[in-house]
Write an enzyme that holds these catalytic residues in place. Sequence first.
Site, PDB file in Angstrom:
ATOM      1  N   ASP A 387      -6.137 -10.037  -1.851  1.00  0.00           N
ATOM      2  CA  ASP A 387      -7.471  -9.866  -2.413  1.00  0.00           C
ATOM      3  C   ASP A 387      -7.541 -10.651  -3.720  1.00  0.00           C
ATOM      4  O   ASP A 387      -6.512 -11.047  -4.276  1.00  0.00           O
ATOM      5  CB  ASP A 387      -7.711  -8.369  -2.649  1.00  0.00           C
ATOM      6  CG  ASP A 387      -9.063  -8.089  -3.287  1.00  0.00           C
ATOM      7  OD1 ASP A 387     -10.047  -8.734  -2.897  1.00  0.00           O
ATOM      8  OD2 ASP A 387      -9.122  -7.237  -4.180  1.00  0.00           O
ATOM      9  N   ASP A 783      -9.802  -2.999   0.717  1.00  0.00           N
ATOM     10  CA  ASP A 783      -8.626  -3.734   1.195  1.00  0.00           C
ATOM     11  C   ASP A 783      -7.787  -2.906   2.162  1.00  0.00           C
ATOM     12  O   ASP A 783      -6.810  -3.420   2.714  1.00  0.00           O
ATOM     13  CB  ASP A 783      -7.748  -4.165   0.010  1.00  0.00           C
ATOM     14  CG  ASP A 783      -8.495  -5.042  -0.978  1.00  0.00           C
ATOM     15  OD1 ASP A 783      -9.188  -5.964  -0.519  1.00  0.00           O
ATOM     16  OD2 ASP A 783      -8.397  -4.802  -2.190  1.00  0.00           O
TER      17      ASP A 783
END
Length: 1079
Positions: A387, A783
């Site tokens: 991420d 995520d």
Amino acid sequence: MSSNCCAGEENWVDSRTIYVGHREPPPGTEAYIPQRFPDNRIVSSKYTFWNFVPKNLFEQFRRIANFYFLIIFLVQLIIDTPTSPVTSGLPLLFVITVTAIKQGYEDWLRHKADNAMNQCPVHFIQHGKLVRKQSRKLRVGDIVMVKEDETFPCDLIFLSSSRGDGTCFVTTASLDGESSHKTYYAVQDTKAFHNEQEIDALHATIECEQPQPDLYKPLGSENLLLRGATLKNTEKIFGVAIYTGMETKMALNYQAKSQKRSAVEKSMNVFLIVYLCILISKALINTVLKYVWQSEPFRDEPWYNQKTEPERKRNLVSFTDFLAFMVLFNYIIPVSMYVTVEMQKFLGSYFLTWDEEMFDEDTGEGPLVNTSDLNEELGQIEYVFTDKTGTLTENNMEFVECCIEGHVYYINTISYFDHTLHYEELFFRALCLCHTVQVKDDDSVDGLKKNQLSRRSCIYISSSPDEVALVEGIQRLGYTYLRLKDNFMEILNRENNLEKFELLEVLSFDSVRRRMSVIVKSSTGDIFLFCKGADSSIFPRVKEGKIDQIRSRVERNAVEGLRTLCVAYKKLTAEEYSNAQKLLQNAKLALQDREKKLAEVYEKIERDFILLGATAVEDRLQEKAADTIEALQKAGIKVWVLTGDKMETAAATCYACKLFRRNTQILELTTKKIEEQSLHDVLFDLSKTVLRHNVYILSLNRLSTDMQDYGLIIDGAALSLIMKPRQDGSSANYRELFLEICRNCSAVLCCRMAPLQKAQIVKLIKLSKEHPITLAIGDGANDVSMILEAHVGIGIIGKEGRQAARNSDYAIPKFKHLKKMLLVHGHFYYVRISELVQYFFYKNVCFIFPQFLYQFFCGFSQQTLYDTAYLTLYNISFTSLPILLYGLMEQHVSADTLKREPSLYRDVAKNALLRWRAFIYWTFLGVFDAVVFFFGAYFLFDNTVVTSNGQMFGNWTFGTLVFTVLVFTVTLKLALDTHYWTWINHFMIWGSLVFYIIFSLLWGGIIWPFLNYQRMYYVFMQMLSSGPAWLGIILLITVSLLPDVLKKVLCRQLWPTATERIQVKIFFVLKLVFCITSL
């Protein structure tokens, strides 16, 4: 009083009716159907006292190895076998017992946690008074009082609050990982009830949907307080229980993570099958040869024990002989290997959590290991999916500039604005009002007066760091958001005048719309809708404003790596607001498809905006993020960035962290490109570009590192088109082409990605034809999907909460710690467990192959070569501890060297130490050593008088001699493979040899009363009293170890690996240092 908090047209089967305070209609009332609901007990444990033994045994014997050894043990009990059932039963009992104790202890901890939760005190309202009871006794319909900092005991409908405006603040960190304060609103009809008597007098029914696990689809999310959330900044609240126990949303979200298996474990299972085939082959060969041997009359049983005719004709005998040989050779399957591997993984994980270099002093956090089953997988990573926000960047936002009507203002350098600009005033008010920020209460000082005295004294709390940065930045420019009181938002303007705006509606932010809006009413009666969001969601809905100038500034800021938001507004008439309010109310009260209906209403309301301006917020790069990515690339790991940010912002971050370099040619696979050309043409053009370059590089015979010239950028919309099945029903062509392009790029950036798209990307790479090992790392709830999808999931313990950390396999404080986790710990874990697995198979081949050879010299009579005690203790005691310690402490090179030389990671990549070549080498080495043990002892002492009194060695002495050479050889082989020596290694290796000698002396030197017969009495001492035996042991150990030593020397000289070259270099450096210091 009677009120209906949630209504809908759904059938009663799909909903439940709750009578607040259990004020049900009298029995027999028309349309009254009593409903049964569970109590409030939470059960997360797996076993009970009564089912632990059968259930645990059933689960353990589902493992192939355990079931196999159970069958062997039962065969030994049923038929006459050459070895005692103890030889199989004792190791199996040890494995089952250790595993059961471990699992039982873990479940006891779960029971303990359940009891603590179920027995915690809860305040009920009963007959107008507060009554304190245990949480497990709570029932649906009970009215509960919750105080500040207490956790909600079940899912509650929020009835009233001690706050005058009927609101309360809640943290949901234990549910969704978000540590920020969220605002909830009491039901409008009941928020005026503030004491127990008023609440107890309430006559109301609630109609709501049946329980469902989705945390983000509650029935009126602003009224529903979920179990596990905590009350903050509010003295007390009253609520009615609607979902209890295992029907609460928290309990419905209990789900076991999918079982992940490492590449080493898969290799272990394949090797196990190979050895099982070898075992069956051995048993078949011996069974056939036994009957060939006995087919000749003079080789039948002795005359005094010859078989009768019926016995000769029984077909079952051949099968029992086959089973007997299976039992005799079954030790080639190492049952203790599973226990050793489990212990190695469990104990080895502590080295990661104890690593002081991976402890972050800022947060006070260290690494966490949520599962130790994947330790070695950290040394096999080929792709890292990361991420951006909060992972590569700090998620520490600072409002740096704003663009209003095309004019740019820098927050830190400007002290005044042109007060005459109407849009400027609206822009500042929009930022002060369009948010979900809360102001932290201070009981000692009146909030309003305090804020009037000092603008900087406000402490803002929000679920979004961007919102806090914007509100704090506007405060520096003269507009201060004070608080939300009685549904009025109070702000302080430049002249220190208080302005009040009534908050009419909040159109919450979501990741699909990528914007949020508020509808407010000023003191003059004007109604405004203020909206802020991503440029892609605002610009299409704008009808006027300086669109081109603001768009240009937004794009420029994005290229510089700044996070941008656009701000717009529109003025509503009373009629327009009334219509919007009706639409919103109907959508909120829907029991089915509520999100879809709300989205449709939002789409109708949020249009025809006037563009005010844009903001730019800076999110700094994390410390050593660039260094970490550079090291990972040198280690041969491909790094992909998956983010929801816009392309320009994400690309700027990729340049800053050295994922893209200045000489990297950027290839774009974006919606803009696809609009200009078809997807088919764009993919083929990109494919030609990268493949042509690839062929050119190969023609020059240059190294593969020179091929790192391309970087690919793809957005979410383009990915959807690639993944979308074509009209002919297949999407494989585009996927394969896309993967081929990605393989030839040094780095890939995926922007504008939804959480599920992140998981899709990981799955696409994971299931490609190379089946690479993937790792996903992130810090936020968005995520989690990719963390669960990847082979290894790592959560950052960051500012976006702990949901990523809790759902991951491992958690680390900062992205920079990934470098040591993979290049050092992962490398060590893989090398250690690879040697452990190969060594276990090797030492068991050495152990059993002499037994196989011995059958050719005993007429295939199933006579054992070793004593029962040696058969039982070989894997449990004599050879298990040295390899376990090797698996915990071995360092073939130092940790500093591994960090300094990331390329060493390539030496162990792609399961290099457990390939078929290495497996076959270890197997043949075991066979060679076994042949040396057996025939060396056989030829040295064949028909030879070896004792001082003229006695010859018997079969037990012969077997003991072979076993002694075996134990010393396999232990010394491990000593030769050990590079990192400590006093513990010395103690375990030499101690295990001493233990074998002492045990053998005691086992054969004492008459044990519990034994019916003692065939090993004085055997070991008789062997040691012979000089030739001593000579034979030393000679056979030397001959057995010689080929492996020669192989190591030759390979190191002729075909050294990068690791071996480093080892030689370090050796010469140390030698040089020693020579200098000795002078």
